[in-house]
Design an enzyme around this catalytic site. Structure first.
Site, PDB file in Angstrom:
ATOM      1  N   LYS A  52       0.838  -1.205   0.000  1.00  0.00           N
ATOM      2  CA  LYS A  52       0.000   0.000   0.000  1.00  0.00           C
ATOM      3  C   LYS A  52       0.871   1.253   0.000  1.00  0.00           C
ATOM      4  CE  LYS A  52      -3.751  -2.401   2.273  1.00  0.00           C
ATOM      5  NZ  LYS A  52      -4.376  -2.781   3.551  1.00  0.00           N
ATOM      6  N   GLN A  96      -4.697  -1.982   9.884  1.00  0.00           N
ATOM      7  CA  GLN A  96      -4.590  -3.278   9.213  1.00  0.00           C
ATOM      8  C   GLN A  96      -5.147  -4.395  10.102  1.00  0.00           C
ATOM      9  OE1 GLN A  96      -3.566  -3.650   6.025  1.00  0.00           O
ATOM     10  NE2 GLN A  96      -3.866  -5.862   6.099  1.00  0.00           N
ATOM     11  N   ASP A 119     -11.022   2.401   4.399  1.00  0.00           N
ATOM     12  CA  ASP A 119     -11.347   0.975   4.257  1.00  0.00           C
ATOM     13  C   ASP A 119     -12.855   0.779   4.074  1.00  0.00           C
ATOM     14  OD1 ASP A 119      -9.278  -0.901   4.249  1.00  0.00           O
ATOM     15  OD2 ASP A 119      -8.942  -0.726   6.404  1.00  0.00           O
TER      16      ASP A 119
HETATM   17  N1  GUN Z   1      -6.680  -7.220   6.139  1.00  0.00           N
HETATM   18  C1  GUN Z   1      -6.954  -7.899   5.004  1.00  0.00           C
HETATM   19  N2  GUN Z   1      -7.546  -7.083   4.103  1.00  0.00           N
HETATM   20  C2  GUN Z   1      -7.650  -5.869   4.688  1.00  0.00           C
HETATM   21  C3  GUN Z   1      -8.170  -4.621   4.249  1.00  0.00           C
HETATM   22  O1  GUN Z   1      -8.679  -4.457   3.149  1.00  0.00           O
HETATM   23  N3  GUN Z   1      -8.069  -3.605   5.150  1.00  0.00           N
HETATM   24  C4  GUN Z   1      -7.535  -3.755   6.386  1.00  0.00           C
HETATM   25  N4  GUN Z   1      -7.503  -2.702   7.209  1.00  0.00           N
HETATM   26  N5  GUN Z   1      -7.054  -4.901   6.821  1.00  0.00           N
HETATM   27  C5  GUN Z   1      -7.115  -5.959   5.970  1.00  0.00           C
END
Ligand code: GUN
Length: 289
Positions: A52, A96, A119
């Site tokens: 990211k 996350q 998110d």
């Molecule tokens: N863990 C797995 N996929 C995601 C996501 O799209 N966002 C977040 N914050 N954690 C994740």
């Protein structure tokens, strides 16, 4: 059979985002800023967060990562969220997942200012999405809609089966596809671990979204000729024949299923790259608000 190229579609979306970011900077606005909070040292989470960060930088979005120890208390994490909510430099942030077991995920998500919730996990964003109001939409479902759009796959009036009812993918995906909207208007069946006669249901599907979290769950005999299959899963499975001793696979038995589909996403290189591009798009939207 057409292979849906998520890397190519993501590159196109990221190019558009980069152009918009450059235009913001040209008109003396600051670059959008995405922050990520990583608690503990789960290797998959570390990889996601680094990807990211790299993707943000590539489109001109400022990126910062807050790395916290696995022993961080819920209170300490809530304090950091409060800080990020108030920090005018930060337009959007993610925490996350998964989080260590001693931290209540719901309490954490609820604490995020929904306007910075890139998110799209906050109840306010989920509620607005259900009602069809403008909102920040969870990145994976948003990325999948973008893929369907890019490949001109009609959803209107189609039978769609979503496998898996997670808050992150299955549930929002089922709602978005059934809404009265350009990428919606489908008849959606949401299947899960308690669904009976699953094969009978999947065999009627024009489009199947596999987000069930089990390697190669969807078999060739569960898919009708000419269906579109979108694979959300990513798993590392042991494979003596592979140079690294493992290979990546999705929720779909690609070899068998791809023989029947009109379109299918590969793993890797399908949904994954789109998720990150959609997150960047959400950051841009949050920054413009
Ligand atoms: N863990 C797995 N996929 C995601 C996501 O799209 N966002 C977040 N914050 N954690 C994740």
């Amino acid at each position: 059979m057409i292979l849906i190229d998520g890397r190519e579609a993501a590159a196109k979306l990221k190019k558009e985002i980069a152009r918009e970011v450059a235009a913001m900077i040209d008109s003396d606005m600051k670059a959008p800023h995405l922050a990520a909070v990583l608690v503990g040292d789960d290797p998959a989470s570390q990889t996601y967060v680094s990807s990211k960060e790299k993707a943000s930088r590539a489109v001109g979005i400022t990126s910062s990562i807050y790395r916290l120890s696995a022993k961080t208390t819920e209170k300490e994490l809530l304090d950091l969220i409060d800080f990020l909510n108030k920090d005018e430099e930060v337009d959007g942030f993610i925490v996350q997942l998964p989080l260590p077991n001693h931290i209540n995920v719901e309490r954490i998500i609820n604490a995020i200012d929904y306007r910075k919730d890139v998110d799209g996990f906050h109840p306010m964003n989920v509620g607005k999405m259900v009602l069809g109001e403008p909102s920040l939409i969870s990145a994976t479902p948003r990325g999948i809609l973008y893929l369907l759009e890019t490949y001109k796959i009609e959803t209107k009036g189609k039978n769609v089966v979503v496998l898996g009812r997670s808050n992150i993918v299955g549930t929002p995906m089922s709602i978005l596809l059934s809404r009265k909207a350009p990428n919606g208007d489908a008849t959606v069946t949401l299947c899960h671990s308690r669904t009976q006669n699953l094969k009978e249901i999947t065999l009627k599907a024009d489009i199947i979204i596999a987000a069930i979290g089990q390697p190669e769950f969807l078999k060739g005999n569960m898919v009708k000729e000419g269906a579109v299959v979108i694979d959300v899963g990513i798993h590392r499975i042991d494979d003596e024949k592979a140079a690294k001793g493992y290979r990546l696979t999705g929720d779909v038995d690609f070899k068998a299923v791809s023989k029947k589909t009109s379109h299918i996403t590969p793993v890797p290189g399908g949904v994954g790259p789109m998720t990150i591009a959609a997150l960047l798009k959400n950051t841009l939207l949050a920054a413009k608000k």
